[in-house]
Design a protein around this motif. Sequence first.
Motif, PDB file in Angstrom:
ATOM      1  N   UNK A  49      -7.589   0.300  -7.524  1.00  0.00           N
ATOM      2  CA  UNK A  49      -7.631   1.468  -8.404  1.00  0.00           C
ATOM      3  C   UNK A  49      -8.609   2.528  -7.902  1.00  0.00           C
ATOM      4  N   UNK A  50      -9.606   2.119  -7.107  1.00  0.00           N
ATOM      5  CA  UNK A  50     -10.635   3.057  -6.653  1.00  0.00           C
ATOM      6  C   UNK A  50     -10.190   3.915  -5.481  1.00  0.00           C
ATOM      7  N   UNK A  51      -9.014   3.667  -4.925  1.00  0.00           N
ATOM      8  CA  UNK A  51      -8.565   4.440  -3.774  1.00  0.00           C
ATOM      9  C   UNK A  51      -7.093   4.737  -3.841  1.00  0.00           C
ATOM     10  N   UNK A  52      -6.543   5.196  -2.718  1.00  0.00           N
ATOM     11  CA  UNK A  52      -5.124   5.512  -2.670  1.00  0.00           C
ATOM     12  C   UNK A  52      -4.829   6.918  -3.133  1.00  0.00           C
ATOM     13  N   UNK A  53      -3.614   7.349  -2.903  1.00  0.00           N
ATOM     14  CA  UNK A  53      -3.216   8.712  -3.235  1.00  0.00           C
ATOM     15  C   UNK A  53      -3.251   8.974  -4.730  1.00  0.00           C
ATOM     16  N   UNK A  54      -2.897   7.953  -5.547  1.00  0.00           N
ATOM     17  CA  UNK A  54      -2.836   8.146  -6.997  1.00  0.00           C
ATOM     18  C   UNK A  54      -3.773   7.211  -7.756  1.00  0.00           C
ATOM     19  N   UNK A  55      -4.535   6.404  -7.055  1.00  0.00           N
ATOM     20  CA  UNK A  55      -5.362   5.426  -7.753  1.00  0.00           C
ATOM     21  C   UNK A  55      -4.526   4.394  -8.476  1.00  0.00           C
ATOM     22  N   UNK A  56      -3.362   4.097  -7.928  1.00  0.00           N
ATOM     23  CA  UNK A  56      -2.444   3.162  -8.581  1.00  0.00           C
ATOM     24  C   UNK A  56      -2.978   1.743  -8.470  1.00  0.00           C
ATOM     25  N   UNK A  57      -2.702   0.954  -9.489  1.00  0.00           N
ATOM     26  CA  UNK A  57      -3.120  -0.447  -9.515  1.00  0.00           C
ATOM     27  C   UNK A  57      -2.120  -1.232 -10.349  1.00  0.00           C
ATOM     28  N   UNK A  65       0.827  -1.209   0.000  1.00  0.00           N
ATOM     29  CA  UNK A  65       0.000   0.000   0.000  1.00  0.00           C
ATOM     30  C   UNK A  65       0.862   1.260   0.000  1.00  0.00           C
ATOM     31  N   UNK A  66       1.930   1.251   0.784  1.00  0.00           N
ATOM     32  CA  UNK A  66       2.811   2.423   0.815  1.00  0.00           C
ATOM     33  C   UNK A  66       3.440   2.678  -0.545  1.00  0.00           C
ATOM     34  N   UNK A  67       3.824   1.627  -1.235  1.00  0.00           N
ATOM     35  CA  UNK A  67       4.432   1.782  -2.556  1.00  0.00           C
ATOM     36  C   UNK A  67       3.416   2.296  -3.569  1.00  0.00           C
ATOM     37  N   UNK A  68       2.205   1.761  -3.516  1.00  0.00           N
ATOM     38  CA  UNK A  68       1.164   2.232  -4.428  1.00  0.00           C
ATOM     39  C   UNK A  68       0.843   3.708  -4.186  1.00  0.00           C
ATOM     40  N   UNK A  69       0.838   4.113  -2.919  1.00  0.00           N
ATOM     41  CA  UNK A  69       0.535   5.503  -2.601  1.00  0.00           C
ATOM     42  C   UNK A  69       1.687   6.444  -2.933  1.00  0.00           C
ATOM     43  N   UNK A  70       2.899   5.921  -2.981  1.00  0.00           N
ATOM     44  CA  UNK A  70       4.067   6.770  -3.232  1.00  0.00           C
ATOM     45  C   UNK A  70       4.373   6.925  -4.717  1.00  0.00           C
ATOM     46  N   UNK A  71       3.851   6.029  -5.554  1.00  0.00           N
ATOM     47  CA  UNK A  71       4.215   6.041  -6.975  1.00  0.00           C
ATOM     48  C   UNK A  71       2.972   5.902  -7.848  1.00  0.00           C
ATOM     49  N   UNK A  93      -7.579 -10.785  -9.316  1.00  0.00           N
ATOM     50  CA  UNK A  93      -7.313  -9.851 -10.412  1.00  0.00           C
ATOM     51  C   UNK A  93      -8.179  -8.606 -10.297  1.00  0.00           C
ATOM     52  N   UNK A  94      -9.439  -8.789  -9.921  1.00  0.00           N
ATOM     53  CA  UNK A  94     -10.327  -7.634  -9.750  1.00  0.00           C
ATOM     54  C   UNK A  94      -9.832  -6.728  -8.634  1.00  0.00           C
ATOM     55  N   UNK A  95      -9.280  -7.317  -7.563  1.00  0.00           N
ATOM     56  CA  UNK A  95      -8.742  -6.512  -6.467  1.00  0.00           C
ATOM     57  C   UNK A  95      -7.534  -5.715  -6.917  1.00  0.00           C
ATOM     58  N   UNK A  96      -6.629  -6.349  -7.633  1.00  0.00           N
ATOM     59  CA  UNK A  96      -5.367  -5.710  -7.994  1.00  0.00           C
ATOM     60  C   UNK A  96      -5.480  -4.794  -9.206  1.00  0.00           C
ATOM     61  N   UNK A  97      -6.399  -5.103 -10.137  1.00  0.00           N
ATOM     62  CA  UNK A  97      -6.450  -4.345 -11.393  1.00  0.00           C
ATOM     63  C   UNK A  97      -7.829  -3.816 -11.745  1.00  0.00           C
TER      64      UNK A  97
END
Length: 633
Positions: A174-182, A87-93, A164-168
Amino acid sequence: MSAILSADDLNDFISPGVACIKPIETLPAQKSEDNSNAYEVTTEDRIAASNPPPPAQISLTDCLACSGCVTSAEAVLVSLQSHTEVLNTLDAHPSLHPSWLSHEGANGVTNRMSYRINRTSNGFNGLGKLGNGKIFVASVSPQTRATLATTFSVSESQAGNMVTQLLSGPTGLKAGGAHGSSFTWVIDTNVLRDACLVAAADEVLSSTSQSPTPNAEGSLEAPLKKPILTSACPGWICYAEKTHPYILPHLSRLKSPQALAGTLIKSVLSQKYGVPPDKIWHLAIMPCFDKKLEASRSELTSAAWLPATHDATTPAIRDVDCVITARELLHLASARNIPFATLPLTPLSRSARPPFPDPTLDTWLFPPPHSRARRRAQHPPAGSSGGYLYHILRTHQARHPGSEIRVERGRNADVIEYSLVRGAQTLVRMARFYGFRNIQNLVRRLKPVKASRMPGARGGGGVRRVGAAEGRDAKAEYAYVEVMACPGGCTNGGGQVKVAEVESVRAEGGMVLGGSDAGVGSVAKPGPKEQKEWLGRVDEAYFSASEGSEAEDEDGNGTADREMLNVGEGDVVDGISHRFVHDMLDHWARVTGVELQRLICTSYRKVESDVGKKKQSDVERVAGLASSLGGGW
């Protein structure tokens, strides 16, 4: 690491040693000049208080360099590879989705998936503007899907769709986080496992019993010794490297499917399409905590496959950046307030998945539902750990028409011997050893015989012929042994859902308890019998996996893509075309310009411990430190 792992959970493994301490070296800091009396008498307590050592930090590399522990107990010290780190990596990039791919299909037809990369002076089109972004890729093991399928009462393929639905998917990360990263791609490790099985069969068939060259045990240059031992289990490898280095010449040189997935993604995107390895972040979802240790190995980094012309000062990037288990995957969903049980059971449409830039590898990594390249269900005799032994044995059988496989159980259910016989002749013998109790018996039998000091005895030591019982043909020794640390195989890995956790996991995943499965795990303190029954259900889900039975994808590309595959009819063993796999591996080596052995093979090293050995005196240690820092006496 998340708090779900504790020392109490590691009862299947050898406990940590008392010497599990990382030493730190410090020199007394020079005392600054002040008005204090130079001849003042002080105490050791005051000196220690004025010069405290820095806080000790223990990493996975430190664990692998220590022999105080040998298997999963090391993972207790790990703090980086966890769902929190994901989660930290997804939010940072921000996600670097492949908008830099341009279609080249003739007349607008893109079913053949022809693409090109638009390079620019600052890198590649679209990525140069997002210097902090990353391409996120995940790989999922079939054992993880099996435990999730059993937990949430769905099929194995449906559990894979939920992951797959959770990750992509649009309702996942994709629906949350600082950048919506997935995650751009979610890869089924079954594809890479097929490559491992074919390569393992080739390795065993071409192996010799020559002695390795001096000081090269476990290296790529050293020839293999029989019996060849599976190397896909990191707990077993860690144990062998630290406690029984004489095992190293027997270890298969092949990477595991987890490592192979990371090497494939990063080497192709890096070498062919100019994506820096540090811009690619690979997450593996595995059944075992030991896989975290495997991901940290220095042999499994970009240094192994980058060309010699590469800048040696550039730090090596790990092929697998993070490993989490099924339980940690559920924590990942909960942390984003996503009820896992409510995720769609249907797969993402092909139009929603960006194609891998290389069309040939895209067809291999993401085979259409009706493709012959798609993995069929494994048979129960293959076991729940990938089926290495079974596939190698079936390959031998295909080369010896009229032969049959005979199975003989050993002293317990985790020791099984296999023989390929034709008439009264035994063609080859193999065995399966699961669990550390059985592994210890195996390694004792592999230990070289010491030379006798008795007068008149034969000079030099010998090697025990493992599996060749007294009175049998010498050729009847084991040719291959499938070794796994977990009793029962990989479906019983430490990161899998246990029967005592089912109700809490279902509640955490947002599943409404009720129906015939509501009582699973409701026993106050389920014992070994309940866990065995639960493991049987997980195994059933694992063996029932047959993604080829799914309906054709929404875009209707199954037939067209199947025609692209060069699948041999006469070389299919247990549903796997050896020719097709060889074509894919050769294509991989060709597009990266890297020798195939450097891509699919690895090496091992002897890990020596200084526990119990004579330590340096304080004077010698300080002198060595002073010298290394440019000082002296």
